[in-house]
Write a protein that holds these residues in place. Structure first.
Motif, PDB file in Angstrom:
ATOM      1  N   LEU A  45      -5.385 -17.526  -2.016  1.00  0.00           N
ATOM      2  CA  LEU A  45      -4.139 -16.778  -2.126  1.00  0.00           C
ATOM      3  C   LEU A  45      -4.506 -15.320  -2.371  1.00  0.00           C
ATOM      4  O   LEU A  45      -5.233 -15.007  -3.315  1.00  0.00           O
ATOM      5  CB  LEU A  45      -3.302 -17.334  -3.278  1.00  0.00           C
ATOM      6  CG  LEU A  45      -1.889 -16.808  -3.421  1.00  0.00           C
ATOM      7  CD1 LEU A  45      -1.054 -17.162  -2.184  1.00  0.00           C
ATOM      8  CD2 LEU A  45      -1.236 -17.389  -4.675  1.00  0.00           C
ATOM      9  N   ASN A  46      -4.010 -14.424  -1.520  1.00  0.00           N
ATOM     10  CA  ASN A  46      -4.384 -13.015  -1.546  1.00  0.00           C
ATOM     11  C   ASN A  46      -3.141 -12.178  -1.845  1.00  0.00           C
ATOM     12  O   ASN A  46      -2.168 -12.214  -1.095  1.00  0.00           O
ATOM     13  CB  ASN A  46      -4.994 -12.634  -0.197  1.00  0.00           C
ATOM     14  CG  ASN A  46      -5.629 -11.283  -0.194  1.00  0.00           C
ATOM     15  OD1 ASN A  46      -5.059 -10.316  -0.675  1.00  0.00           O
ATOM     16  ND2 ASN A  46      -6.817 -11.202   0.390  1.00  0.00           N
ATOM     17  N   TYR A  47      -3.186 -11.422  -2.943  1.00  0.00           N
ATOM     18  CA  TYR A  47      -2.039 -10.651  -3.430  1.00  0.00           C
ATOM     19  C   TYR A  47      -2.363  -9.152  -3.464  1.00  0.00           C
ATOM     20  O   TYR A  47      -3.387  -8.749  -4.013  1.00  0.00           O
ATOM     21  CB  TYR A  47      -1.685 -11.132  -4.844  1.00  0.00           C
ATOM     22  CG  TYR A  47      -0.660 -10.288  -5.550  1.00  0.00           C
ATOM     23  CD1 TYR A  47       0.691 -10.422  -5.259  1.00  0.00           C
ATOM     24  CD2 TYR A  47      -1.026  -9.354  -6.511  1.00  0.00           C
ATOM     25  CE1 TYR A  47       1.644  -9.646  -5.908  1.00  0.00           C
ATOM     26  CE2 TYR A  47      -0.084  -8.575  -7.166  1.00  0.00           C
ATOM     27  CZ  TYR A  47       1.250  -8.734  -6.852  1.00  0.00           C
ATOM     28  OH  TYR A  47       2.195  -7.966  -7.489  1.00  0.00           O
ATOM     29  N   LEU A  48      -1.482  -8.348  -2.903  1.00  0.00           N
ATOM     30  CA  LEU A  48      -1.623  -6.889  -2.958  1.00  0.00           C
ATOM     31  C   LEU A  48      -1.128  -6.408  -4.316  1.00  0.00           C
ATOM     32  O   LEU A  48       0.057  -6.473  -4.615  1.00  0.00           O
ATOM     33  CB  LEU A  48      -0.829  -6.213  -1.844  1.00  0.00           C
ATOM     34  CG  LEU A  48      -0.764  -4.689  -1.898  1.00  0.00           C
ATOM     35  CD1 LEU A  48      -2.149  -4.071  -1.750  1.00  0.00           C
ATOM     36  CD2 LEU A  48       0.175  -4.151  -0.842  1.00  0.00           C
ATOM     37  N   ASP A  49      -2.066  -5.887  -5.130  1.00  0.00           N
ATOM     38  CA  ASP A  49      -1.720  -5.399  -6.461  1.00  0.00           C
ATOM     39  C   ASP A  49      -1.195  -3.968  -6.397  1.00  0.00           C
ATOM     40  O   ASP A  49      -0.119  -3.668  -6.894  1.00  0.00           O
ATOM     41  CB  ASP A  49      -2.950  -5.479  -7.370  1.00  0.00           C
ATOM     42  CG  ASP A  49      -2.686  -4.917  -8.752  1.00  0.00           C
ATOM     43  OD1 ASP A  49      -1.650  -5.262  -9.348  1.00  0.00           O
ATOM     44  OD2 ASP A  49      -3.513  -4.123  -9.239  1.00  0.00           O
ATOM     45  N   GLU A  57      -6.434  -0.568  -0.624  1.00  0.00           N
ATOM     46  CA  GLU A  57      -5.608  -1.548  -1.322  1.00  0.00           C
ATOM     47  C   GLU A  57      -6.436  -2.240  -2.389  1.00  0.00           C
ATOM     48  O   GLU A  57      -7.593  -2.581  -2.153  1.00  0.00           O
ATOM     49  CB  GLU A  57      -5.114  -2.634  -0.350  1.00  0.00           C
ATOM     50  CG  GLU A  57      -4.288  -2.145   0.787  1.00  0.00           C
ATOM     51  CD  GLU A  57      -3.978  -3.246   1.800  1.00  0.00           C
ATOM     52  OE1 GLU A  57      -4.456  -4.389   1.638  1.00  0.00           O
ATOM     53  OE2 GLU A  57      -3.269  -2.947   2.763  1.00  0.00           O
ATOM     54  N   GLN A  58      -5.837  -2.488  -3.537  1.00  0.00           N
ATOM     55  CA  GLN A  58      -6.450  -3.325  -4.558  1.00  0.00           C
ATOM     56  C   GLN A  58      -5.782  -4.682  -4.465  1.00  0.00           C
ATOM     57  O   GLN A  58      -4.562  -4.777  -4.539  1.00  0.00           O
ATOM     58  CB  GLN A  58      -6.247  -2.712  -5.940  1.00  0.00           C
ATOM     59  CG  GLN A  58      -6.892  -3.514  -7.054  1.00  0.00           C
ATOM     60  CD  GLN A  58      -6.900  -2.708  -8.329  1.00  0.00           C
ATOM     61  OE1 GLN A  58      -7.647  -1.751  -8.457  1.00  0.00           O
ATOM     62  NE2 GLN A  58      -6.059  -3.103  -9.275  1.00  0.00           N
ATOM     63  N   ARG A  59      -6.583  -5.737  -4.267  1.00  0.00           N
ATOM     64  CA  ARG A  59      -6.047  -7.083  -4.069  1.00  0.00           C
ATOM     65  C   ARG A  59      -6.692  -8.067  -5.021  1.00  0.00           C
ATOM     66  O   ARG A  59      -7.847  -7.927  -5.379  1.00  0.00           O
ATOM     67  CB  ARG A  59      -6.272  -7.540  -2.631  1.00  0.00           C
ATOM     68  CG  ARG A  59      -5.433  -6.753  -1.626  1.00  0.00           C
ATOM     69  CD  ARG A  59      -5.535  -7.342  -0.208  1.00  0.00           C
ATOM     70  NE  ARG A  59      -4.442  -6.886   0.602  1.00  0.00           N
ATOM     71  CZ  ARG A  59      -3.246  -7.473   0.676  1.00  0.00           C
ATOM     72  NH1 ARG A  59      -3.003  -8.558   0.002  1.00  0.00           N
ATOM     73  NH2 ARG A  59      -2.295  -6.979   1.436  1.00  0.00           N
ATOM     74  N   PHE A  60      -5.910  -9.069  -5.408  1.00  0.00           N
ATOM     75  CA  PHE A  60      -6.400 -10.184  -6.212  1.00  0.00           C
ATOM     76  C   PHE A  60      -6.464 -11.394  -5.285  1.00  0.00           C
ATOM     77  O   PHE A  60      -5.526 -11.641  -4.513  1.00  0.00           O
ATOM     78  CB  PHE A  60      -5.449 -10.517  -7.355  1.00  0.00           C
ATOM     79  CG  PHE A  60      -5.157  -9.382  -8.302  1.00  0.00           C
ATOM     80  CD1 PHE A  60      -6.088  -8.395  -8.575  1.00  0.00           C
ATOM     81  CD2 PHE A  60      -3.941  -9.326  -8.956  1.00  0.00           C
ATOM     82  CE1 PHE A  60      -5.820  -7.369  -9.467  1.00  0.00           C
ATOM     83  CE2 PHE A  60      -3.646  -8.310  -9.852  1.00  0.00           C
ATOM     84  CZ  PHE A  60      -4.583  -7.322 -10.110  1.00  0.00           C
ATOM     85  N   VAL A  61      -7.527 -12.174  -5.382  1.00  0.00           N
ATOM     86  CA  VAL A  61      -7.683 -13.348  -4.525  1.00  0.00           C
ATOM     87  C   VAL A  61      -8.148 -14.524  -5.383  1.00  0.00           C
ATOM     88  O   VAL A  61      -9.143 -14.414  -6.109  1.00  0.00           O
ATOM     89  CB  VAL A  61      -8.715 -13.098  -3.397  1.00  0.00           C
ATOM     90  CG1 VAL A  61      -8.769 -14.286  -2.456  1.00  0.00           C
ATOM     91  CG2 VAL A  61      -8.400 -11.818  -2.633  1.00  0.00           C
ATOM     92  N   ILE A  62      -7.419 -15.641  -5.286  1.00  0.00           N
ATOM     93  CA  ILE A  62      -7.819 -16.859  -5.986  1.00  0.00           C
ATOM     94  C   ILE A  62      -7.874 -18.016  -5.000  1.00  0.00           C
ATOM     95  O   ILE A  62      -7.159 -18.036  -4.000  1.00  0.00           O
ATOM     96  CB  ILE A  62      -6.852 -17.228  -7.140  1.00  0.00           C
ATOM     97  CG1 ILE A  62      -5.408 -17.389  -6.642  1.00  0.00           C
ATOM     98  CG2 ILE A  62      -6.937 -16.234  -8.267  1.00  0.00           C
ATOM     99  CD1 ILE A  62      -4.445 -17.955  -7.669  1.00  0.00           C
ATOM    100  N   GLN A  63      -8.734 -18.961  -5.312  1.00  0.00           N
ATOM    101  CA  GLN A  63      -8.748 -20.193  -4.534  1.00  0.00           C
ATOM    102  C   GLN A  63      -7.523 -21.004  -4.954  1.00  0.00           C
ATOM    103  O   GLN A  63      -7.135 -20.985  -6.129  1.00  0.00           O
ATOM    104  CB  GLN A  63     -10.032 -20.977  -4.809  1.00  0.00           C
ATOM    105  CG  GLN A  63     -10.241 -22.113  -3.837  1.00  0.00           C
ATOM    106  CD  GLN A  63     -11.606 -22.764  -4.007  1.00  0.00           C
ATOM    107  OE1 GLN A  63     -12.529 -22.172  -4.535  1.00  0.00           O
ATOM    108  NE2 GLN A  63     -11.711 -23.988  -3.545  1.00  0.00           N
ATOM    109  N   ILE A  64      -6.909 -21.703  -3.992  1.00  0.00           N
ATOM    110  CA  ILE A  64      -5.699 -22.475  -4.292  1.00  0.00           C
ATOM    111  C   ILE A  64      -5.741 -23.786  -3.518  1.00  0.00           C
ATOM    112  O   ILE A  64      -6.192 -23.829  -2.368  1.00  0.00           O
ATOM    113  CB  ILE A  64      -4.419 -21.650  -3.973  1.00  0.00           C
ATOM    114  CG1 ILE A  64      -3.166 -22.336  -4.500  1.00  0.00           C
ATOM    115  CG2 ILE A  64      -4.322 -21.336  -2.495  1.00  0.00           C
ATOM    116  CD1 ILE A  64      -1.926 -21.458  -4.528  1.00  0.00           C
TER     117      ILE A  64
END
Length: 187
Positions: A45-49, A57-64
């Motif tokens: 899951l990739n979120y634009l912070d 862009e600063q992005r947060f990425v987690i496995q889901i």
């Protein structure tokens, strides 16, 4: 927490080099939230912070997991909750060049460090209809009917088209037909 504090978590290997976007979940001029898949089938899951500067862009990425993704898409869990309580103990923190899509910096942060930077609102919910997952053949039939109508329109109006535009329109219909045929074969 400032960037100097997380510098020690910077990694040189880019685990997202071979991923592809599977689904965009939220979009406003650019993708705000999307799901990526890697070659082994793992979902991220990739979120634009935020934007750090004009094109970064600063992005947060987690496995889901598929299960958690379904909860998220049905609005049973907020995006913020998903990032506050990730399924793995490490979160990717990336800086991505918006112009070429290349990751310029990537950090692998322990959850406790990430949570000091986490800005994802727990009030951020999705509610996505999954009609195509339940009725794929219905969508193919609708698309096939639409394509037939487009083809009919092109044929009826071809005298008004420039020759080059007519060829492009006919080629697009041909390409879409091929894509529909592939979709029918997968079912």
């Amino acid at each position: 927490m400032n960037m100097n504090t997380i510098d020690k978590y910077q990694i040189q290997v880019n685990p997202f080099k071979e991923t592809e976007v599977k689904e965009v979940l939220d979009f406003a001029d650019i993708p705000l939230l999307y799901v990526e898949v890697d070659s082994t089938g793992k979902l991220y899951l990739n979120y634009l912070d935020q934007f750090i500067n004009d094109n970064l862009e600063q992005r947060f990425v987690i496995q889901i997991s598929e299960k958690r993704l379904k909860y998220l898409k049905k609005g049973k869990m907020s995006v913020g909750e998903t990032f506050c309580h990730p399924e793995t103990p490490f979160i990717f923190f990336t800086h991505v060049n918006q112009l070429d899509g290349c990751i310029k910096e990537i950090y692998l942060l322990p959850n406790e460090v990430f949570q000091t930077l986490n800005t994802v609102s727990t009030d951020y919910f999705l509610s996505i209809e999954e009609e195509s997952a339940y009725f794929p053949e219905f969508n193919v039939v609708k698309a096939d009917k639409l394509l037939f109508d487009v083809e009919k329109f092109i044929e009826e109006q071809k005298r008004f088209f420039e020759a080059a535009d007519l060829l492009v329109a006919q080629e697009m219909v041909h390409i879409i037909k091929g894509m529909l045929q592939k979709q029918i074969c997968r079912q």
